[in-house]
Design an enzyme around this catalytic site. Structure first.
Site, mmCIF file in Angstrom:
data_model
loop_
_atom_site.group_PDB
_atom_site.id
_atom_site.type_symbol
_atom_site.label_atom_id
_atom_site.label_comp_id
_atom_site.label_asym_id
_atom_site.label_seq_id
_atom_site.Cartn_x
_atom_site.Cartn_y
_atom_site.Cartn_z
ATOM 1 N N SER A 168 0.860 -1.168 -0.011
ATOM 2 C CA SER A 168 0.054 -0.073 0.047
ATOM 3 C C SER A 168 1.050 1.321 0.034
ATOM 4 C CB SER A 168 -0.861 0.053 1.290
ATOM 5 O OG SER A 168 -1.574 -1.294 1.176
HETATM 6 N N1 SAH Z 1 -0.365 -5.019 3.803
HETATM 7 C C1 SAH Z 1 0.254 -5.320 2.801
HETATM 8 C C2 SAH Z 1 -0.709 -5.022 1.461
HETATM 9 C C3 SAH Z 1 -1.021 -6.383 0.671
HETATM 10 S S1 SAH Z 1 -2.078 -5.820 -0.566
HETATM 11 C C4 SAH Z 1 1.560 -4.631 2.713
HETATM 12 O O1 SAH Z 1 1.879 -3.827 3.728
HETATM 13 O O2 SAH Z 1 2.532 -5.083 1.939
HETATM 14 C C5 SAH Z 1 -3.078 -7.218 -0.136
HETATM 15 C C6 SAH Z 1 -2.812 -8.468 0.168
HETATM 16 O O3 SAH Z 1 -4.212 -9.210 0.685
HETATM 17 C C7 SAH Z 1 -2.536 -9.375 -0.961
HETATM 18 O O4 SAH Z 1 -1.179 -9.987 -0.688
HETATM 19 C C8 SAH Z 1 -3.350 -10.403 -1.092
HETATM 20 O O5 SAH Z 1 -2.884 -11.732 -1.632
HETATM 21 C C9 SAH Z 1 -4.050 -10.570 0.264
HETATM 22 N N2 SAH Z 1 -5.471 -11.333 0.298
HETATM 23 C C10 SAH Z 1 -6.543 -11.064 -0.556
HETATM 24 N N3 SAH Z 1 -7.565 -11.760 -0.231
HETATM 25 C C11 SAH Z 1 -6.999 -12.242 1.132
HETATM 26 C C12 SAH Z 1 -7.679 -13.243 2.114
HETATM 27 N N4 SAH Z 1 -8.836 -13.714 1.966
HETATM 28 N N5 SAH Z 1 -6.973 -13.580 3.035
HETATM 29 C C13 SAH Z 1 -5.506 -13.411 3.090
HETATM 30 N N6 SAH Z 1 -5.115 -12.434 2.528
HETATM 31 C C14 SAH Z 1 -5.610 -11.878 1.263
#
Ligand code: SAH
Length: 217
Positions: free
Chosen positions: A64
């Site tokens: 993000s």
């Molecule tokens: N907080 C992260 C941002 C990740 S983007 C950071 O600081 O880098 C969102 C993430 O959510 C992705 O890696 C995606 O694979 C994950 N995601 C999507 N649906 C999900 C679910 N149901 N359970 C766990 N992770 C999920």
């Protein structure tokens, strides 16, 4: 080529992207001022680590924008004693920030390769001591470690997953993007004496939440 002065980049990010836009929580500013975000961005994109936008981490996912991580962390009003669930660990950066602001973090990630990446990044940053990376579907929460004082969701949901609200303790807070695939409202849900209150706190754009209570295709 001159080596990048990461510390200078970090300080500039805090001043221009966070403080100037109203992030005032001193703990959030301090933590983001020292957490080496460049270690959470894939090597090929490292030069973009402190840019004012999301960065690709592979698998169609992104780390993000720093402001969004700061905004969500500030909204959870952490004091150092909380048990936190981070849904969508991705690169592990937000988990690292939450880990420095709270007592214990469970960071759950659906894509196994990213979960492994998050673990490695946290280790590299020396930030993983109180953080457990879990592989699984965070749209169902992580009942094994409930109740949570705070839950942060980094992927956009069609609706608030009821499991997440159920797993909040008394006075618990949940921040989650909810709405259409392309754009969502960032909601802050608070629980008090079994009752929940929901407030829109921002407009945002997150990747879709998958899993049982997420988007299906
Ligand atoms: N907080 C992260 C941002 C990740 S983007 C950071 O600081 O880098 C969102 C993430 O959510 C992705 O890696 C995606 O694979 C994950 N995601 C999507 N649906 C999900 C679910 N149901 N359970 C766990 N992770 C999920």
């Amino acid at each position: 080529m001159k080596p990048v002065d990461w510390e200078a980049e970090r300080k500039s990010m805090v001043a221009h992207q966070l403080q100037r836009r109203g992030i005032l929580d001193p703990a959030v500013l301090a933590v983001m001022g020292r957490m080496p975000r460049e270690l959470f961005v894939p090597e090929r994109h490292r030069a973009l680590a402190y840019q004012d936008a999301p960065v690709s981490i592979g698998f169609d996912q992104t780390i993000s924008q720093p402001y969004m991580t700061a905004f969500m962390s500030q909204a959870l009003e952490l004091t150092g004693h909380e048990r936190v669930l981070d849904v969508g660990a991705g690169s592990g950066y937000h988990a690292a920030v939450l880990g420095a602001l709270a007592a214990r973090v469970y960071a759950i990630e659906l894509i196994p390769e990213l979960a492994a990446e998050a673990e490695w990044n946290l280790h590299q940053a020396g930030a993983g001591g109180n953080i457990a990376v879990i592989r699984g579907d965070g749209s169902r929460g992580y009942p094994e470690a409930m109740p949570y004082d705070a839950i942060s969701v980094a992927a956009g949901a069609p609706e608030i997953p009821s499991a997440l609200v159920d797993q909040l303790g008394d006075a618990g807070r949940l921040v989650i993007p909810v709405g259409a695939r392309e754009e969502q409202d960032l909601l802050l849900v608070t629980k008090k004496d079994g009752k929940t209150t929901t407030r829109k706190v921002a407009l945002c754009r997150f990747v879709p939440l998958r899993g049982r209570e997420g988007w299906r295709d």
